[in-house]
Enzyme design. Structure first.
Site, short mmCIF file in Angstrom:
data_model
loop_
_atom_site.label_atom_id
_atom_site.label_comp_id
_atom_site.label_asym_id
_atom_site.label_seq_id
_atom_site.Cartn_x
_atom_site.Cartn_y
_atom_site.Cartn_z
N ARG A 116 -0.42 49.36 -46.86
CA ARG A 116 -0.23 47.97 -46.44
C ARG A 116 1.02 47.31 -47.01
O ARG A 116 1.15 46.10 -47.06
CB ARG A 116 -1.45 47.10 -46.75
CG ARG A 116 -2.71 47.59 -46.08
CD ARG A 116 -3.76 46.53 -45.95
NE ARG A 116 -4.92 47.04 -45.27
CZ ARG A 116 -5.94 47.61 -45.88
NH1 ARG A 116 -5.96 47.69 -47.19
NH2 ARG A 116 -6.95 48.05 -45.17
N LYS A 138 14.48 43.83 -40.40
CA LYS A 138 13.84 44.31 -39.16
C LYS A 138 13.67 45.81 -39.29
O LYS A 138 14.65 46.53 -39.54
CB LYS A 138 14.71 44.01 -37.94
CG LYS A 138 14.56 42.60 -37.44
CD LYS A 138 15.25 42.47 -36.10
CE LYS A 138 15.19 41.04 -35.61
NZ LYS A 138 15.98 40.86 -34.37
N GLU A 180 29.04 45.92 -33.31
CA GLU A 180 28.21 44.89 -33.97
C GLU A 180 29.10 43.93 -34.77
O GLU A 180 28.77 42.76 -34.93
CB GLU A 180 27.18 45.54 -34.90
CG GLU A 180 26.19 46.50 -34.21
CD GLU A 180 25.00 45.81 -33.54
OE1 GLU A 180 25.07 44.58 -33.27
OE2 GLU A 180 24.01 46.51 -33.24
N LYS A 222 25.52 37.61 -41.20
CA LYS A 222 24.13 37.98 -40.92
C LYS A 222 23.19 37.35 -41.94
O LYS A 222 22.13 36.82 -41.60
CB LYS A 222 23.95 39.50 -40.90
CG LYS A 222 22.49 39.86 -40.60
CD LYS A 222 22.28 41.14 -39.90
CE LYS A 222 20.80 41.28 -39.52
NZ LYS A 222 20.45 42.54 -38.93
N GLU A 232 12.94 35.29 -36.72
CA GLU A 232 13.45 35.10 -35.36
C GLU A 232 12.59 34.16 -34.52
O GLU A 232 12.16 34.51 -33.42
CB GLU A 232 13.62 36.46 -34.66
CG GLU A 232 14.56 36.37 -33.47
CD GLU A 232 14.93 37.73 -32.90
OE1 GLU A 232 15.46 38.56 -33.64
OE2 GLU A 232 14.66 37.95 -31.72
N ARG A 236 17.97 33.26 -35.08
CA ARG A 236 18.24 34.68 -35.33
C ARG A 236 18.40 35.47 -34.02
O ARG A 236 19.09 36.50 -34.01
CB ARG A 236 17.14 35.29 -36.20
CG ARG A 236 17.42 36.74 -36.51
CD ARG A 236 16.61 37.30 -37.64
NE ARG A 236 16.95 38.70 -37.84
CZ ARG A 236 16.51 39.46 -38.82
NH1 ARG A 236 15.69 38.94 -39.72
NH2 ARG A 236 16.85 40.72 -38.92
N ASN A 240 21.16 39.02 -31.23
CA ASN A 240 20.91 40.00 -30.17
C ASN A 240 21.89 39.88 -29.02
O ASN A 240 21.63 40.40 -27.93
CB ASN A 240 19.49 39.82 -29.63
CG ASN A 240 18.46 40.23 -30.65
OD1 ASN A 240 18.59 41.27 -31.26
ND2 ASN A 240 17.47 39.39 -30.86
N HIS A 243 22.32 42.73 -26.62
CA HIS A 243 21.27 43.73 -26.88
C HIS A 243 20.27 43.88 -25.74
O HIS A 243 19.74 44.97 -25.55
CB HIS A 243 20.52 43.38 -28.18
CG HIS A 243 21.31 43.71 -29.42
ND1 HIS A 243 22.56 43.21 -29.67
CD2 HIS A 243 21.01 44.51 -30.48
CE1 HIS A 243 23.00 43.67 -30.84
NE2 HIS A 243 22.08 44.47 -31.36
N HIS A 247 19.97 47.49 -24.80
CA HIS A 247 18.73 48.24 -25.00
C HIS A 247 18.27 48.86 -23.68
O HIS A 247 17.76 49.99 -23.65
CB HIS A 247 17.62 47.33 -25.55
CG HIS A 247 17.76 47.05 -27.03
ND1 HIS A 247 17.00 46.12 -27.68
CD2 HIS A 247 18.55 47.60 -27.97
CE1 HIS A 247 17.32 46.11 -28.97
NE2 HIS A 247 18.27 46.99 -29.17
N HIS A 260 23.68 53.21 -29.82
CA HIS A 260 23.25 51.81 -29.88
C HIS A 260 24.46 50.86 -29.80
O HIS A 260 24.48 49.92 -29.00
CB HIS A 260 22.45 51.56 -31.16
CG HIS A 260 22.05 50.12 -31.31
ND1 HIS A 260 21.06 49.53 -30.56
CD2 HIS A 260 22.54 49.14 -32.12
CE1 HIS A 260 20.94 48.26 -30.90
NE2 HIS A 260 21.83 47.99 -31.85
#
Ligand code: NAD
Ligand code: GLY
Length: 356
Positions: A116, A138, A180, A222, A232, A236, A240, A243, A247, A260
């Protein structure tokens, strides 16, 4: 060495940027004497031995994953849990990610899940990981139906960026990281965008001062956004930019075919084109963006073989979708990104149609 801070209250942590940092025990703030280093079959032969020097006094083991975006999934993630359980690591263990964004995202996710939640450290070895994926917490893996769809927010204890590791990175991967970097200039840092335009050749020639500046400026950008909106719920999402399109292209092509960063580069071009169609961004600004992307040796067009229907369908599987509507990060200007679902879907289709 430069130290930046990601300011998140009790979950705050340092980002160390400099040369020859691998193996420095004083940077490590492991919560106990137990460490599992996660790397991959490309990075481990290059940097595992040096990294291990920082953990001389620890119970330490390593797990070496296969290399590639196609292995960023739940099946391969299990190799980390298998090692943790077989070697009887308890809840005090610290996981150490040694690699690029794939190893970083997977190790972070394993750390978020094991018993956990246990601590982890990011040692980022690609430019992309150094400017983006190692910072911000993330973590996750891909699903065959959508990129990064299984994951958790879990912040590292610290991020170590040894810029010497870039010496062994190939040119294509370096450019993928630069996509990026360009993103930060476009989102809210016009001055940085202009600096990038003036320093393309130094960056591509791996001039260490230019690269260190670009890495630090990207991490500062960032860290600021992450500190404002860790999970987010708002701002935030600007990170993206490119993206949602990117993606869809990565997933549609099959993980690992379009890198990527390359997907992000194409996605930025599409976001710029669509922003122009909406009357927000001047056409010469679109050209300026595409010129910089091309000069960084990145692709600007959608790879052959993908249809508009495929791309639009894959864009629906995005974490920014709300009530079935795709929210997109678009540009009002260079240095001014916004997130919106207020656009005509037919116009989006037309933009893709003209672009494909
Ligand atoms: P990657 O991790 O696949 O690394 C690219 C290639 O470089 C791999 O073959 C790797 O083995 C190799 N490599 C790594 N370091 C090297 C070195 N120093 N020398 C030689 N080779 C080296 O890809 P990436 O571009 O680093 O990361 C992409 C991943 O990051 C994607 O899965 C993406 O979804 C994720 N990502 C996550 C975030 C986030 O916020 N968590 C942000 C951006 C991207
Ligand atoms: N790479 C996007 C983010 O970290 O939010």
């Amino acid at each position: 060495m430069k130290t930046l801070n990601v300011d998140l209250g009790l979950r705050s942590y340092p980002i160390y940027i400099g040369q020859n940092l691998l193996g420095l025990a004083e940077l490590i703030k492991a919560s106990s004497q137990q460490v599992l280093i996660v790397s991959n079959e490309t990075v481990a032969p290059l940097y595992l031995e040096k990294t291990l020097r920082a953990f001389k006094d620890y119970k330490v083991a390593s797990v070496i994953l296969p290399d590639g975006e196609q292995y960023k999934n739940l099946t391969i993630l299990n190799q980390i849990f298998d090692k943790l359980l077989t070697d009887r690591f308890d809840r005090q263990v610290t996981l150490v990610a040694l690699g690029g964004g794939v190893v970083g995202d997977m190790t972070g996710f394993a750390a978020a899940c094991y018993q956990r939640g246990v601590a982890f450290i990011q040692i980022a070895t690609t430019l992309l990981a150094q400017v983006d994926s190692s910072v911000g917490g993330k973590t996750g893996v891909n699903h065959s139906l959508g990129k990064n769809m299984i994951g958790a927010f879990h912040q590292p204890q610290c991020v170590i960026i040894d810029t010497d590791t870039l010496d062994t990175l190939d040119d294509r991967q370096l450019s993928a990281g630069l996509a990026e970097v360009i993103k930060y200039g476009l989102i809210n840092d016009l001055e940085f965008f202009e600096w990038l335009e003036n320093n393309v050749s130094d960056l591509l020639a791996r001039d260490s001062q230019a690269l260190s500046f670009a890495i630090a400026r990207s991490c500062e950008n960032k860290a600021k956004i992450v500190a404002e909106d860790e999970r987010e719920s708002g701002r935030r999402a600007l990170l993206n930019l490119g993206h949602t399109f990117g993606h869809a292209i990565e997933t549609g092509m099959g993980y690992g075919k379009c890198l990527h960063g390359e997907g992000v580069a194409i996605g930025i071009c599409l976001a710029a084109e669509f922003s122009a169609q909406l009357g927000w961004l001047a056409n010469d600004e679109v050209s300026r963006i595409k010129t910089l992307i091309k000069r960084m040796a990145l692709p600007t067009s959608i790879p052959a073989g993908l249809t508009i229907e495929q791309i639009l369908e894959l864009m629906q599987v995005d974490k920014k979708v709300r009530d079935g509507k795709i929210r997109l990060v678009l540009l009002k200007n260079i240095g001014q990104a916004i997130i919106t679902d207020q656009y005509d879907s037919q116009l989006l289709r037309n933009t893709l149609q003209n672009y494909i």
